[in-house]
Design a protein around this motif. Structure first.
Motif, PDB file in Angstrom:
ATOM      1  N   VAL A 167       0.849  -1.191   0.000  1.00 53.48           N
ATOM      2  CA  VAL A 167       0.000   0.000   0.000  1.00 53.48           C
ATOM      3  C   VAL A 167       0.887   1.244   0.000  1.00 53.48           C
ATOM      4  O   VAL A 167       0.661   2.189  -0.769  1.00 53.48           O
ATOM      5  CB  VAL A 167      -0.947   0.003   1.217  1.00 53.48           C
ATOM      6  CG1 VAL A 167      -1.747   1.311   1.256  1.00 53.48           C
ATOM      7  CG2 VAL A 167      -1.887  -1.191   1.169  1.00 53.48           C
ATOM      8  N   ARG A 168       1.924   1.225   0.838  1.00 56.05           N
ATOM      9  CA  ARG A 168       2.859   2.363   0.857  1.00 56.05           C
ATOM     10  C   ARG A 168       3.617   2.479  -0.458  1.00 56.05           C
ATOM     11  O   ARG A 168       3.785   3.579  -0.996  1.00 56.05           O
ATOM     12  CB  ARG A 168       3.846   2.214   2.009  1.00 56.05           C
ATOM     13  CG  ARG A 168       3.248   2.409   3.393  1.00 56.05           C
ATOM     14  CD  ARG A 168       4.335   2.609   4.434  1.00 56.05           C
ATOM     15  NE  ARG A 168       5.258   1.483   4.523  1.00 56.05           N
ATOM     16  CZ  ARG A 168       5.336   0.661   5.560  1.00 56.05           C
ATOM     17  NH1 ARG A 168       4.506   0.823   6.592  1.00 56.05           N
ATOM     18  NH2 ARG A 168       6.224  -0.312   5.592  1.00 56.05           N
ATOM     19  N   VAL A 169       4.096   1.339  -0.973  1.00 53.02           N
ATOM     20  CA  VAL A 169       4.871   1.356  -2.220  1.00 53.02           C
ATOM     21  C   VAL A 169       4.041   1.935  -3.359  1.00 53.02           C
ATOM     22  O   VAL A 169       4.483   2.833  -4.088  1.00 53.02           O
ATOM     23  CB  VAL A 169       5.355  -0.063  -2.577  1.00 53.02           C
ATOM     24  CG1 VAL A 169       5.983  -0.072  -3.978  1.00 53.02           C
ATOM     25  CG2 VAL A 169       6.359  -0.568  -1.561  1.00 53.02           C
ATOM     26  N   LEU A 170       2.804   1.440  -3.509  1.00 55.80           N
ATOM     27  CA  LEU A 170       1.967   1.895  -4.618  1.00 55.80           C
ATOM     28  C   LEU A 170       1.533   3.343  -4.426  1.00 55.80           C
ATOM     29  O   LEU A 170       1.459   4.103  -5.400  1.00 55.80           O
ATOM     30  CB  LEU A 170       0.748   0.975  -4.754  1.00 55.80           C
ATOM     31  CG  LEU A 170      -0.141   1.191  -5.987  1.00 55.80           C
ATOM     32  CD1 LEU A 170       0.673   1.090  -7.273  1.00 55.80           C
ATOM     33  CD2 LEU A 170      -1.283   0.181  -5.997  1.00 55.80           C
ATOM     34  N   GLN A 171       1.272   3.751  -3.173  1.00 56.00           N
ATOM     35  CA  GLN A 171       0.840   5.124  -2.936  1.00 56.00           C
ATOM     36  C   GLN A 171       1.918   6.135  -3.313  1.00 56.00           C
ATOM     37  O   GLN A 171       1.615   7.248  -3.763  1.00 56.00           O
ATOM     38  CB  GLN A 171       0.452   5.306  -1.472  1.00 56.00           C
ATOM     39  CG  GLN A 171      -0.236   6.632  -1.182  1.00 56.00           C
ATOM     40  CD  GLN A 171      -1.565   6.764  -1.917  1.00 56.00           C
ATOM     41  OE1 GLN A 171      -2.566   6.211  -1.517  1.00 56.00           O
ATOM     42  NE2 GLN A 171      -1.572   7.507  -3.033  1.00 56.00           N
ATOM     43  N   LYS A 202     -16.484   4.147  -2.639  1.00 57.17           N
ATOM     44  CA  LYS A 202     -17.207   5.229  -1.967  1.00 57.17           C
ATOM     45  C   LYS A 202     -16.253   6.138  -1.218  1.00 57.17           C
ATOM     46  O   LYS A 202     -16.471   7.359  -1.131  1.00 57.17           O
ATOM     47  CB  LYS A 202     -18.236   4.624  -1.018  1.00 57.17           C
ATOM     48  CG  LYS A 202     -19.166   5.652  -0.384  1.00 57.17           C
ATOM     49  CD  LYS A 202     -20.221   4.974   0.459  1.00 57.17           C
ATOM     50  CE  LYS A 202     -21.162   6.002   1.097  1.00 57.17           C
ATOM     51  NZ  LYS A 202     -22.211   5.336   1.935  1.00 57.17           N
ATOM     52  N   ASP A 203     -15.177   5.568  -0.693  1.00 52.77           N
ATOM     53  CA  ASP A 203     -14.185   6.347   0.055  1.00 52.77           C
ATOM     54  C   ASP A 203     -13.192   7.063  -0.858  1.00 52.77           C
ATOM     55  O   ASP A 203     -12.275   7.731  -0.373  1.00 52.77           O
ATOM     56  CB  ASP A 203     -13.409   5.443   1.010  1.00 52.77           C
ATOM     57  CG  ASP A 203     -14.268   4.950   2.173  1.00 52.77           C
ATOM     58  OD1 ASP A 203     -15.319   5.558   2.417  1.00 52.77           O
ATOM     59  OD2 ASP A 203     -13.884   3.947   2.810  1.00 52.77           O
ATOM     60  N   GLY A 204     -13.333   6.881  -2.161  1.00 52.34           N
ATOM     61  CA  GLY A 204     -12.478   7.592  -3.101  1.00 52.34           C
ATOM     62  C   GLY A 204     -11.242   6.844  -3.554  1.00 52.34           C
ATOM     63  O   GLY A 204     -10.402   7.399  -4.272  1.00 52.34           O
ATOM     64  N   ALA A 205     -11.100   5.581  -3.158  1.00 51.18           N
ATOM     65  CA  ALA A 205      -9.946   4.793  -3.617  1.00 51.18           C
ATOM     66  C   ALA A 205     -10.125   4.409  -5.076  1.00 51.18           C
ATOM     67  O   ALA A 205     -11.224   4.062  -5.514  1.00 51.18           O
ATOM     68  CB  ALA A 205      -9.780   3.547  -2.759  1.00 51.18           C
ATOM     69  N   ARG A 206      -9.041   4.467  -5.802  1.00 51.65           N
ATOM     70  CA  ARG A 206      -9.050   4.079  -7.213  1.00 51.65           C
ATOM     71  C   ARG A 206      -8.261   2.792  -7.445  1.00 51.65           C
ATOM     72  O   ARG A 206      -8.488   2.069  -8.408  1.00 51.65           O
ATOM     73  CB  ARG A 206      -8.447   5.204  -8.049  1.00 51.65           C
ATOM     74  CG  ARG A 206      -8.751   5.133  -9.533  1.00 51.65           C
ATOM     75  CD  ARG A 206      -8.083   6.288 -10.240  1.00 51.65           C
ATOM     76  NE  ARG A 206      -8.524   6.419 -11.610  1.00 51.65           N
ATOM     77  CZ  ARG A 206      -7.762   6.837 -12.602  1.00 51.65           C
ATOM     78  NH1 ARG A 206      -6.492   7.157 -12.359  1.00 51.65           N
ATOM     79  NH2 ARG A 206      -8.234   6.942 -13.826  1.00 51.65           N
ATOM     80  N   LEU A 207      -7.332   2.522  -6.555  1.00 49.82           N
ATOM     81  CA  LEU A 207      -6.509   1.315  -6.600  1.00 49.82           C
ATOM     82  C   LEU A 207      -6.541   0.675  -5.220  1.00 49.82           C
ATOM     83  O   LEU A 207      -6.642   1.376  -4.206  1.00 49.82           O
ATOM     84  CB  LEU A 207      -5.058   1.658  -6.958  1.00 49.82           C
ATOM     85  CG  LEU A 207      -4.798   2.338  -8.302  1.00 49.82           C
ATOM     86  CD1 LEU A 207      -3.400   2.951  -8.314  1.00 49.82           C
ATOM     87  CD2 LEU A 207      -4.928   1.345  -9.437  1.00 49.82           C
ATOM     88  N   ALA A 208      -6.442  -0.660  -5.185  1.00 54.93           N
ATOM     89  CA  ALA A 208      -6.421  -1.325  -3.887  1.00 54.93           C
ATOM     90  C   ALA A 208      -5.540  -2.557  -3.950  1.00 54.93           C
ATOM     91  O   ALA A 208      -5.703  -3.407  -4.839  1.00 54.93           O
ATOM     92  CB  ALA A 208      -7.836  -1.728  -3.453  1.00 54.93           C
ATOM     93  N   ILE A 209      -4.596  -2.647  -3.032  1.00 56.00           N
ATOM     94  CA  ILE A 209      -3.819  -3.870  -2.862  1.00 56.00           C
ATOM     95  C   ILE A 209      -4.760  -4.940  -2.313  1.00 56.00           C
ATOM     96  O   ILE A 209      -5.552  -4.673  -1.397  1.00 56.00           O
ATOM     97  CB  ILE A 209      -2.649  -3.650  -1.882  1.00 56.00           C
ATOM     98  CG1 ILE A 209      -1.686  -2.587  -2.434  1.00 56.00           C
ATOM     99  CG2 ILE A 209      -1.921  -4.964  -1.613  1.00 56.00           C
ATOM    100  CD1 ILE A 209      -1.002  -2.955  -3.722  1.00 56.00           C
ATOM    101  N   ALA A 210      -4.697  -6.143  -2.866  1.00 55.81           N
ATOM    102  CA  ALA A 210      -5.562  -7.237  -2.430  1.00 55.81           C
ATOM    103  C   ALA A 210      -4.720  -8.336  -1.800  1.00 55.81           C
ATOM    104  O   ALA A 210      -3.731  -8.783  -2.376  1.00 55.81           O
ATOM    105  CB  ALA A 210      -6.361  -7.797  -3.602  1.00 55.81           C
TER     106      ALA A 210
END
Length: 438
Positions: A167-171, A202-210
């Motif tokens: 999450v940190r790397v991608l952000q 809904k929270d505005g995320a466009r990408l998500a680590i799964a």
């Protein structure tokens, strides 16, 4: 199935050549007729397949160039009629804080959002590949029993991975908000993942680590992503996508193994990767078979290293008992660091160019089978050989299929990511190249 179903369903963009064959192998195993192209084909080219994988060499180039190449691949795949798209990168998330995973994912979402706003406002990022012991838990990437930054990837010469929190790397690579689909949601199955995606949107995320710890987790993720125009990840996530097309009546249920044409001719092994796995594979080979190491310092001094390697191959192929040889530049992290200190970052390119030149000249001398270790090396070698398209066969080891090029004089190719393969991979790959099976 209607006429559209006979056109490609899944269009894939891979950021290196070995990653492309890894993904293609996964799709073949899941019952999709799959063709891999080397680069973006001519605009007029039309392929009949269930899935197409476009192999780029964009992992370590400047982000703007990676975006341009990936957009060109997307445009071509859309022209082929693909319904869904997949951006494939390494299961160790190889990238720098500048990219290229985040910038390319953003650009692909932007492009797809123009004609499908809802389906292209969000995507997942999941490099997990459990069969190769790459797993993601609470956003942290594990390689085997250790974190990514303790796996040897922290010393990678091009993409050192020192932060295991994806999450940190991608952000750090994107202006988009990055969320997490935690293991608790993934373990809850498809519906729980869909609900999590809805909350993240809904929270505005466009990408998500799964997160994913098993193939069942990847299948749950794949099913939950059926309506997404773009999916991103390692090859593992792809195992959950074919069944979406089957449920829609677009893909046959057959899983017949791919049959490749037989190719006669000698073989050679070329290794440019400095990974732990490839170092072990080189050592295993050298314990009983001939090999020659390429010294990047000698290349930089202008010595006739390529000619010496060709003579070494000729000597062993022309003997009373011809035998394949290994030409390698594989080195320990300390040796790589020393070479970089002396020669600069261009040391990798020097090695790639040398191995590509060796491959090109060996092809002219009649070598028809090439086992290649290293993503960047594989890209350079395949381009030098003039290969434009590959038929994908069965897997030699997880993530590494045997392939045959399409053309008048086909070549057998096994393109191995540096970190993949068992310790005896080279010998095993040669058996596959010669038409043998365990």
């Amino acid at each position: 199935m209607d006429k559209q179903s006979r056109r490609p369903l899944l269009g894939c963009i891979a950021d290196d050549f070995t990653g492309a064959t890894d993904l293609a192998s996964m799709l073949v195993r899941a019952g999709m007729r799959t063709v891999q192209t080397i680069g973006v084909p001519d605009a007029c080219a039309t392929l009949e397949a269930d899935a197409i994988v476009v192999a780029l060499k964009s992992r370590t180039i400047e982000a703007g160039a990676a975006i341009a190449q990936s957009r060109a691949a997307l445009d071509w795949l859309r022209a082929q009629g693909c319904r869904q798209f997949f951006f494939k990168y390494c299961s160790t998330f190889d990238s720098t804080d500048a990219g290229n995973i985040g910038p390319v994912a953003d650009a692909l979402l932007d492009a797809l959002g123009a004609d499908s706003p809802h389906g292209a406002d969000f995507t997942i990022a999941c490099p997990a590949l459990p069969e190769n012991r790459r797993t993601v838990y609470h956003g942290y990437l594990f390689v085997g029993d250790g974190l990514l930054n303790e796996s040897g990837m922290e010393t990678h010469p091009l993409t050192p991975m020192r932060d295991p929190n994806l999450v940190r790397v991608l952000q750090r690579q994107t202006k988009s908000k990055v969320g997490l689909i935690p293991y608790e949601a993934v373990a809850g199955g498809e519906q729980a993942v869909r609900e999590t995606i809805a909350r993240l949107r809904k929270d505005g995320a466009r990408l998500a680590i799964a997160d994913a710890l098993s193939d069942d987790d990847l299948r749950a993720l794949g099913a939950a992503c059926a309506d997404l125009r773009l999916v991103t990840g390692g090859s593992g996530v792809a195992i959950g996508l074919p069944d979406n097309f089957r449920r829609a009546g677009l893909l046959a249920t057959t899983t017949e193994p791919a049959l490749l044409p037989e190719v006669d001719g000698p073989a050679v092994v070329l290794a440019g990767s400095a990974s732990k796995a490839t170092n072990a594979q080189v050592a295993q080979w050298l314990s009983s078979r001939p090999g020659m190491r390429i010294d990047p310092r000698a290349l930089a001094r202008g010595e006739a290293v390529v000619e010496q390697a060709l003579a070494f191959v000729d000597e062993h192929l022309a003997g009373r008992q011809p035998q394949p040889v290994l030409i390698y530049a594989t080195a320990t992290p300390d040796e790589v660091k020393a070479a970089q200190s002396e020669l600069g970052a261009a040391v990798g390119e020097l090695v790639e160019q040398a191995l590509a030149s060796i491959a090109q000249q060996l092809k002219a001398r009649g070598v028809r089978k090439f086992i290649v270790a290293g993503g960047e090396t594989s890209g350079a070698v395949v381009q030098a050989l003039g290969v434009q398209m590959l038929q994908i066969g069965p897997a030699i080891d997880p993530g590494v299929p045997i392939t045959v090029s399409v053309g008048e004089k086909p070549l057998v190719l096994a393109l191995k990511s540096g970190n993949f393969g068992s310790v005896d991979f080279f010998a095993k790959a040669l058996r596959y190249a010669n038409g043998e099976r365990p």
